[in-house]
Motif scaffolding. Structure first.
Motif, PDB file in Angstrom:
ATOM      1  N   PRO A  16     -14.357  25.652 -25.074  1.00  0.00           N
ATOM      2  CA  PRO A  16     -14.829  25.685 -26.460  1.00  0.00           C
ATOM      3  C   PRO A  16     -16.255  26.202 -26.619  1.00  0.00           C
ATOM      4  O   PRO A  16     -16.729  26.324 -27.748  1.00  0.00           O
ATOM      5  N   PHE A  17     -16.932  26.510 -25.509  1.00  0.00           N
ATOM      6  CA  PHE A  17     -18.331  26.896 -25.593  1.00  0.00           C
ATOM      7  C   PHE A  17     -18.494  28.404 -25.456  1.00  0.00           C
ATOM      8  O   PHE A  17     -17.760  29.054 -24.717  1.00  0.00           O
ATOM      9  N   GLU A  55     -11.911  17.916 -22.382  1.00  0.00           N
ATOM     10  CA  GLU A  55     -13.291  18.102 -22.860  1.00  0.00           C
ATOM     11  C   GLU A  55     -13.886  16.811 -23.401  1.00  0.00           C
ATOM     12  O   GLU A  55     -13.192  16.000 -24.014  1.00  0.00           O
ATOM     13  N   ASP A  61     -17.705  18.147 -26.932  1.00  0.00           N
ATOM     14  CA  ASP A  61     -17.477  19.246 -27.858  1.00  0.00           C
ATOM     15  C   ASP A  61     -17.357  18.690 -29.267  1.00  0.00           C
ATOM     16  O   ASP A  61     -17.525  17.491 -29.492  1.00  0.00           O
ATOM     17  N   ASP A  62     -17.045  19.549 -30.227  1.00  0.00           N
ATOM     18  CA  ASP A  62     -16.937  19.091 -31.616  1.00  0.00           C
ATOM     19  C   ASP A  62     -15.530  18.603 -31.962  1.00  0.00           C
ATOM     20  O   ASP A  62     -15.257  18.277 -33.122  1.00  0.00           O
ATOM     21  N   GLY A  96     -12.190  21.685 -29.027  1.00  0.00           N
ATOM     22  CA  GLY A  96     -11.869  21.950 -27.628  1.00  0.00           C
ATOM     23  C   GLY A  96     -10.798  21.007 -27.110  1.00  0.00           C
ATOM     24  O   GLY A  96      -9.830  21.435 -26.461  1.00  0.00           O
TER      25      GLY A  96
END
Length: 414
Positions: A245-246, A281, A284-285, A288
């Motif tokens: 997700p990054f 993960e 993450d927000d 992800g």
């Protein structure tokens, strides 16, 4: 033209050339005279008018400070750019599917249809997150243990937990092979050597030569992953890349999550027991975790469609159905897990919330403390042809890692 004669002087009138002329008249006579200067009275520096020097000196100092500051900023920028460039070039970029690394032990035992198996999952916290530790990402201050002996003792404690469970299969997460934070221990192979009767497979999910944060005490070199151990023969094991997700540049020094899919043959059958070791993960927000969970479920269903038995286990970083009911989130400022959603028909979760499976690392562990947070984020997903017999979270009081082991007993339904 008329000429005039110059009269001659008489003797009496003749000029007396020997006469002394009177002193010249002093034009200043009768007026005030300036005092004569003596050597001691000569003007010196102290008699000169004072010129303010402080503003000049202050200006020079300010210019020097600004110059040095700009040099410092430039040097930091050059070092940072060089570091980012190096990490970008050396970034770990695994393929979608790769063969997992295999250990040194080979097992020849075969599973049989209808057999009951025991599976343990445990996030080992790289041997560095025992009861006395906190961690900067969770609101604490710690980055790594103070010495290698602490890591060694935690590893011995983790081995004791595994032996006590007497499991057929062991799924471990956060297993280091060469990291600064765990003082270079190859934990994957050390566990295999010490436990003796397990064949193993390993998949990297974090490989970075230098993690540059926190700035005051960087994590440094990290090579870590997930490891699956089996008392039965392993025919194959594959590392599957999960969505990351990054974006760049955060991505280059971050985890590259994966699924470790291990295949255990069943004697006299084309079916296999498929074990899926996972660590989804965390920081993450939320998107992800959702994307990774969706991919996990797709792989599980594909394997079941082939007629295989499927058990997925590990650290989901998402709360199991009653996890937040049992351990409510006290503060939105603390790390908060996602929530696992509904499974396809026939599939089931296997978990135990009688004891928490994980603790927040904002402070050292203190039983019953209201200053920390507990979670139920470790457990299993079972395919419809795997029937749970029991599942238990062993309350090890987070003595050697920030997670408690979860042990599943399940029967492979013919």
């Amino acid at each position: 033209m008329q000429q005039h004669d110059i009269p001659e002087l008489t003797p009496d009138e003749e000029l007396d050339r020997t006469r002394v002329l009177p002193d010249p008249v002093d034009p200043l006579e009768g007026s005030a005279r300036l005092p004569e200067l003596r050597p001691d009275d000569e003007p010196g520096p102290e008699d000169e008018p004072e010129v303010p020097q402080e503003p000049k000196r202050r200006g020079r100092v300010v210019r020097k400070i600004v110059k040095y500051f700009l040099f410092l900023v430039l040097a930091v920028a050059i070092v940072a750019a060089g570091g980012i460039g190096y990490l970008t070039v050396t970034e770990y970029r695994p393929a979608y599917a790769e063969d997992a690394q295999r250990g040194n032990v080979l097992r020849e035992s075969k599973l049989t249809g209808g057999q009951t198996v025991r599976v343990l999952t445990l996030n080992t916290g790289y041997g560095g997150l025992d009861a006395g530790e906190d961690f900067f990402m969770d609101g604490g201050e710690g980055v790594r243990p103070s010495d290698a002996e602490t890591v060694r003792q935690n590893m011995l404690g983790i081995e004791d937990l595994i032996r006590g469970a007497d499991a057929d299969f062991v799924m471990l997460q956060e297993v280091d092979t060469d990291s600064k934070r765990s003082y270079g221990y190859d934990q994957w192979r050390q566990y295999e050597f010490d436990l003796e009767d397990y064949e193993s497979r390993f998949a990297l999910n974090y490989s970075c030569d230098y993690v540059p944060y926190p700035v005051t005490e960087p994590i440094g070199r990290v090579h870590s992953g997930v490891a699956t151990y089996s008392r039965y023969d392993i025919t194959a094991a594959t590392r599957y890349r999960l969505p990351c997700p990054f974006s760049w540049p955060v991505r280059i020094a971050n985890l590259k999550r994966c699924l470790l899919v291990t295949r255990i043959p069943i004697d006299g059958s084309e079916q296999e027991l498929v074990l899926v070791n996972l660590h989804l993960e965390a920081y993450d927000d939320g998107e992800g975790k959702e994307a990774q969970t969706a991919m996990l479920l797709q792989i599980l269903q594909d394997e079941y469609a082939k007629g295989n038995y499927v058990i997925a286990g590990g650290d989901f970083n998402q709360s199991f159905p009653d996890g937040t009911d049992r351990y409510p989130i006290a503060s939105g400022a603390d790390w908060t897990p996602g929530t696992l959603g509904d499974l396809p028909a026939g599939w089931r979760y296997a978990w135990d919330s009688a004891a928490p499976t994980c603790r927040l690392l904002n402070q050292p562990y203190s039983a019953g403390s209201s200053g920390t947070q507990f979670y139920v984020i470790d457990g299993f997903i079972l395919s419809p042809n795997v029937e749970p017999v029991s599942v238990r979270t062993q309350d090890a009081e987070f003595a050697v890692t920030d997670h408690n082991p979860v042990v599943l007993e399940a029967r492979l339904v013919s």
